[in-house]
Motif scaffolding. Structure first.
Motif, PDB file in Angstrom:
ATOM      1  N   VAL A  56      -0.790   2.916 -14.033  1.00 46.55           N
ATOM      2  CA  VAL A  56      -2.591   3.301 -13.914  1.00 46.55           C
ATOM      3  C   VAL A  56      -2.325   5.228 -13.038  1.00 46.55           C
ATOM      4  CG1 VAL A  56      -3.804   2.690 -11.814  1.00 46.55           C
ATOM      5  CG2 VAL A  56      -2.653   0.916 -12.635  1.00 46.55           C
ATOM      6  N   SER A  57      -2.302   5.216 -12.045  1.00 46.96           N
ATOM      7  CA  SER A  57      -2.784   7.127 -12.171  1.00 46.96           C
ATOM      8  C   SER A  57      -2.358   8.247 -13.221  1.00 46.96           C
ATOM      9  CB  SER A  57      -2.077   7.249 -10.721  1.00 46.96           C
ATOM     10  OG  SER A  57      -0.540   7.589 -11.124  1.00 46.96           O
ATOM     11  N   ALA A  97       2.640   1.936  -3.824  1.00 45.32           N
ATOM     12  CA  ALA A  97       1.836   2.361  -4.451  1.00 45.32           C
ATOM     13  C   ALA A  97       1.057   4.000  -4.670  1.00 45.32           C
ATOM     14  CB  ALA A  97       0.072   1.085  -3.983  1.00 45.32           C
ATOM     15  N   LEU A  98       0.811   4.286  -3.439  1.00 47.34           N
ATOM     16  CA  LEU A  98       0.761   5.368  -2.384  1.00 47.34           C
ATOM     17  C   LEU A  98       1.884   6.584  -2.702  1.00 47.34           C
ATOM     18  CD1 LEU A  98      -1.556   5.254   0.564  1.00 47.34           C
ATOM     19  CD2 LEU A  98      -1.980   5.796  -2.048  1.00 47.34           C
ATOM     20  N   GLY A 140       3.645   5.564  -5.095  1.00 42.73           N
ATOM     21  CA  GLY A 140       4.251   5.437  -6.509  1.00 42.73           C
ATOM     22  C   GLY A 140       3.774   6.800  -8.089  1.00 42.73           C
ATOM     23  N   THR A 141       2.911   6.988  -6.454  1.00 42.56           N
ATOM     24  CA  THR A 141       1.468   7.934  -7.102  1.00 42.56           C
ATOM     25  C   THR A 141       2.074   9.295  -7.015  1.00 42.56           C
ATOM     26  OG1 THR A 141       0.325   8.169  -5.146  1.00 42.56           O
ATOM     27  CG2 THR A 141      -0.531   6.670  -7.342  1.00 42.56           C
ATOM     28  N   VAL A 184       4.879  -2.728  -7.537  1.00 40.34           N
ATOM     29  CA  VAL A 184       4.503  -2.261  -7.328  1.00 40.34           C
ATOM     30  C   VAL A 184       4.362  -0.927  -7.708  1.00 40.34           C
ATOM     31  CG1 VAL A 184       2.658  -1.442  -4.967  1.00 40.34           C
ATOM     32  CG2 VAL A 184       3.504  -3.997  -5.497  1.00 40.34           C
ATOM     33  N   SER A 185       4.923   0.342  -6.966  1.00 44.33           N
ATOM     34  CA  SER A 185       5.497   1.358  -7.633  1.00 44.33           C
ATOM     35  C   SER A 185       5.572   1.791  -8.798  1.00 44.33           C
ATOM     36  CB  SER A 185       6.770   2.330  -6.920  1.00 44.33           C
ATOM     37  OG  SER A 185       7.892   1.558  -7.552  1.00 44.33           O
ATOM     38  N   ALA A 207       1.847   1.148  -9.760  1.00 46.36           N
ATOM     39  CA  ALA A 207       0.538   2.484  -9.823  1.00 46.36           C
ATOM     40  C   ALA A 207       0.386   3.686  -9.976  1.00 46.36           C
ATOM     41  CB  ALA A 207       0.977   2.671  -8.348  1.00 46.36           C
ATOM     42  N   ARG A 208       1.939   4.110 -10.221  1.00 43.76           N
ATOM     43  CA  ARG A 208       2.659   5.435 -11.660  1.00 43.76           C
ATOM     44  C   ARG A 208       1.614   5.003 -13.121  1.00 43.76           C
ATOM     45  NH1 ARG A 208       6.010   8.973 -11.987  1.00 43.76           N
ATOM     46  NH2 ARG A 208       5.509   9.978 -10.050  1.00 43.76           N
ATOM     47  N   LEU A 218       1.070  -1.578   0.125  1.00 39.18           N
ATOM     48  CA  LEU A 218       0.136   0.004   0.087  1.00 39.18           C
ATOM     49  C   LEU A 218       1.327   1.196   0.016  1.00 39.18           C
ATOM     50  CD1 LEU A 218      -3.266   1.419   0.317  1.00 39.18           C
ATOM     51  CD2 LEU A 218      -2.522   1.189   2.562  1.00 39.18           C
TER      52      LEU A 218
END
Length: 130
Positions: free
Chosen positions: A125-126, A64-65, A67-68, A118-119, A122-123, A61
């Motif tokens: 997807v964002s 992921a956060l 990475g955005t 994960v990062s 996440a990047r 988590l």
């Protein structure tokens, strides 16, 4: 503007490092006892499976956060170094066999691969949503 962006990035990195250490402390840092099976004498631990799963999910988590907000090429080394250092510090202080080094290498590789993957996802997807 550049100084503000740089300051925000530095604060993000410091927060990410602190949160990564916090995840270790929350899930794994307080447990130092090994369990001994009375019938076989085999030892296990100090962590239970639920602790490791909780720690991994928390770290995912965080990655992921982060990475955005931050570059995945910053997220991965910050998380990897922070977690590996704190894990190794505790393991080295409680292990007389020297096998903590093997664990540290596994933690290092796992953190590097996991936080990078994960990062990066996440990047992507964002950015796709934006």
């Amino acid at each position: 503007m550049t100084a503000t962006r740089g300051t925000r990035a530095l604060l993000g990195v410091l927060f990410l490092a602190a949160a990564t250490v916090g995840a270790w402390l929350l899930w794994l840092g307080r447990d130092t006892r090994q369990t001994v099976d009375p019938q076989t004498g085999a030892t296990s631990g100090p962590y239970e499976a639920w602790q490791v799963i909780g720690c991994v999910l928390t770290l995912a988590l965080l990655a992921a956060l982060a990475g955005t907000r931050l570059s995945p090429w910053v997220v991965a080394p910050v998380m990897t170094v922070a977690f590996t250092v704190v894990w190794s510090w505790r393991a080295a202080s409680t292990d007389n066999s020297g096998l903590w080094v093997v664990g540290a290498i596994l933690v290092l590789v796992g953190m590097a691969v996991g936080s990078t993957a994960v990062s990066l996802v996440a990047r992507a997807v964002s950015r796709r949503r934006a």
